[in-house]
Design a protein around this motif. Structure first.
Motif, PDB file in Angstrom:
ATOM      1  N   LEU A 108       0.321   6.021 -11.034  1.00 37.36           N
ATOM      2  CA  LEU A 108      -0.926   6.774 -10.908  1.00 37.36           C
ATOM      3  C   LEU A 108      -1.798   6.255  -9.777  1.00 37.36           C
ATOM      4  N   ASP A 109      -2.113   7.150  -8.841  1.00 26.74           N
ATOM      5  CA  ASP A 109      -3.102   6.839  -7.807  1.00 26.74           C
ATOM      6  C   ASP A 109      -4.490   7.046  -8.411  1.00 26.74           C
ATOM      7  N   LEU A 110      -5.507   6.447  -7.815  1.00 29.81           N
ATOM      8  CA  LEU A 110      -6.864   6.608  -8.337  1.00 29.81           C
ATOM      9  C   LEU A 110      -7.674   7.646  -7.577  1.00 29.81           C
ATOM     10  N   ASP A 111      -7.400   7.805  -6.290  1.00 33.10           N
ATOM     11  CA  ASP A 111      -8.242   8.667  -5.452  1.00 33.10           C
ATOM     12  C   ASP A 111      -7.606  10.028  -5.238  1.00 33.10           C
ATOM     13  N   ILE A 157      -0.962   1.488 -11.881  1.00 29.20           N
ATOM     14  CA  ILE A 157      -1.932   1.982 -10.909  1.00 29.20           C
ATOM     15  C   ILE A 157      -1.493   1.551  -9.510  1.00 29.20           C
ATOM     16  N   ILE A 158      -1.400   2.533  -8.606  1.00 23.92           N
ATOM     17  CA  ILE A 158      -1.098   2.252  -7.202  1.00 23.92           C
ATOM     18  C   ILE A 158      -2.174   2.934  -6.374  1.00 23.92           C
ATOM     19  N   THR A 159      -3.010   2.145  -5.698  1.00 22.71           N
ATOM     20  CA  THR A 159      -4.176   2.729  -5.041  1.00 22.71           C
ATOM     21  C   THR A 159      -4.461   2.058  -3.707  1.00 22.71           C
ATOM     22  N   GLY A 160      -5.200   2.775  -2.875  1.00 22.62           N
ATOM     23  CA  GLY A 160      -5.584   2.235  -1.580  1.00 22.62           C
ATOM     24  C   GLY A 160      -6.891   1.488  -1.615  1.00 22.62           C
ATOM     25  N   LYS A 203     -13.470  -3.975 -10.229  1.00 18.65           N
ATOM     26  CA  LYS A 203     -13.952  -3.394 -11.475  1.00 18.65           C
ATOM     27  C   LYS A 203     -13.014  -2.298 -11.953  1.00 18.65           C
ATOM     28  N   GLY A 204     -12.457  -1.519 -10.997  1.00 20.56           N
ATOM     29  CA  GLY A 204     -11.489  -0.494 -11.368  1.00 20.56           C
ATOM     30  C   GLY A 204     -10.255  -1.102 -11.981  1.00 20.56           C
TER      31      GLY A 204
END
Length: 467
Positions: free
Chosen positions: A51-54, A78-81, A86-87
């Motif tokens: 799951l990406d966050l943005d 979670i895989i995010t840039g 906090k996230g």
């Protein structure tokens, strides 16, 4: 072969992750849309979700709780840039498997996927269906279900438990559920409100005393901790315990022994501790008003109950349950709930949480008497006034919103009722467009319950098909 869902709006990342997943011998499904991804997750069982966050339409953390509580209990990575600490903390609190920041090495993500799938396979293989006896815990919101999972996990162990949460969120109900689902269920469940203990008697009440130990000690007295032997000791508002008592309690927890005041020998005691507080214990440790070693000891398993304003889907469920329960208790006929009454319950913020809601329902039932249906007039004046504040139009600008008329064709100012009907119609039409034909989205955007939204749609002869 495992089934893996990839949710990322970056097509290059999608292709890369799909290549990694298929290279590991698994089946990959991809989506670049948050809403579509959630639909896929609801209709197909997955072992792992990347799951990406943005996303253009929102943050992936918004759907994380629901993903983790799907029937297939998938692991979520979670895989995010963004390197949002906090996230990451919130994701781990929800139960995410890992939090990887882009750019990442293929080997890194491959290893994390392999470990997540191994864990998932072992979890599914060893999982035995259990039904947690909830007691009076009511609701099925994702936030509440997470806490029920935590309670079930705690009940299966004998670790100390620390339950955090605002006043009125149901900490004692969860403590009791943990006790009643544990192997100690047949023994005592002893409740102690630490904030209500008289400072001069706290040690005697907790640990007991022997006859003649102090002035007024005419007989031996068994302490409440000893009464919990074999069962569960629930210390509510543990942050209120005086520092000297904290030290004595710590030793009792470590040694499973205590010495009543005036006794020459210690006695053995075997109990499971569940503690609760609405205080920030870490801040209290920093302020030297709570012992750090005791905090370490009591937080074997820790979870936080959500305030009622964060689980509004449960409000009417709780209300119906409690009204039925209270009606039976008071010998009243079962009462209905009007749409307007429900709207007030759902829109109010409930700073006192479930406890406040129950008190208001008791007041409403008493006011209703023989009336068959609860309506706003049965509520305390404060709650009716708040509802009126929510519905006020005093803050309208001098110019009417686009599409609204303030004058009739004859040049006369519109009657207030006619203008308000027109205003509602324009708002609902805009809502339907923004919700893109989705009832749940419309309710979330407007803050209206499904029942209330349906009533308004019917009143203005609108439907989702009209968009």
């Amino acid at each position: 072969m495992a089934y893996i869902l990839i949710l990322d709006d970056d097509q290059k990342i999608q292709l890369l992750l799909e290549h990694v997943v298929t290279g590991l011998g698994h089946k990959a499904t991809t989506s670049g849309c948050l809403r579509e991804g959630l639909r896929l997750a609801r209709t197909q069982d997955y072992d792992l979700i990347l799951l990406d966050l943005d996303f253009p339409e929102g943050n992936g953390l918004e759907i994380l709780p629901e993903l983790l509580h799907l029937s297939s209990s998938p692991e979520v990575m979670i895989i995010t840039g963004t390197g949002d600490t906090k996230g990451a903390e919130l994701a781990f609190t929800y139960g995410a498997w890992d939090f990887l920041k882009k750019p990442f090495f293929v080997e890194e993500v491959s290893l994390s996927i392999a470990r997540a799938l191994q864990y998932h396979e072992e979890k599914v293989r060893s999982k035995t269906p259990t039904v947690l006896q909830r007691g009076d815990i009511t609701g099925n919101s994702p936030a509440l279900l997470r806490c029920l999972d935590d309670a079930a996990r705690a009940a299966a162990t004998d670790s100390s438990v620390l339950i955090l949460g605002e006043t009125g969120t149901g900490k004692e109900l969860f403590a009791k559920a943990i006790h009643e689902n544990s192997w100690r269920a047949k023994k005592n469940f002893i409740v102690i409100d630490c904030g209500a203990l008289p400072e001069t008697l706290v040690e005697s009440i907790l640990f007991g005393h022997r006859k003649g130990a102090f002035t007024g000690a005419g007989t031996d007295r068994e302490g409440l901790i000893a009464q919990a032997d074999g069962g569960t000791l629930f210390l509510d508002e543990i942050g209120e315990l005086p520092l000297p008592i904290q030290k004595t309690l710590l030793r009792t927890l470590q040694e499973h022994r205590l010495r009543p005041i005036g006794a020459s020998e210690e006695i053995s005691v075997d109990f499971r501790l569940v503690a609760a507080t609405n205080c920030d214990l870490e801040k209290m440790v920093a302020d030297q008003t709570f012992r750090e070693d005791l905090l370490f000891r009591i937080r074997g398993i820790e979870f936080k109950l959500p305030p009622l304003r964060e689980r509004k889907d449960d409000i009417l469920t709780i209300a119906h349950h409690k009204i039925l329960q209270l009606s039976k208790l008071y010998g009243l006929a079962t009462k209905g709930i009007s749409v307007e009454f429900s709207d007030i319950l759902e829109q109010y913020e409930w700073p006192g949480n479930v406890r406040e809601l129950i008190n208001v329902l008791e007041h409403a039932l008493a006011n209703a008497g023989a009336d068959p249906t609860l309506v706003p007039k049965h509520l305390p004046a404060k709650y009716r006034a708040t509802f009126l504040d929510l519905d006020q139009t005093d803050n309208l600008s001098n110019q009417p919103p686009h599409g609204l008329r303030t004058f009739t064709a004859d040049g006369e100012i519109l009657k207030w009722g006619d203008f308000r009907l027109q205003m509602e119609t324009v708002y609902l039409q805009s809502l339907l467009i923004n919700a893109e034909g989705n009832w749940e989205t419309a309710c979330k955007l407007s803050g209206l319950s499904k029942t209330r939204l349906y009533e308004l749609m019917k009143k203005h002869q609108l439907s989702f098909s009209s968009t």
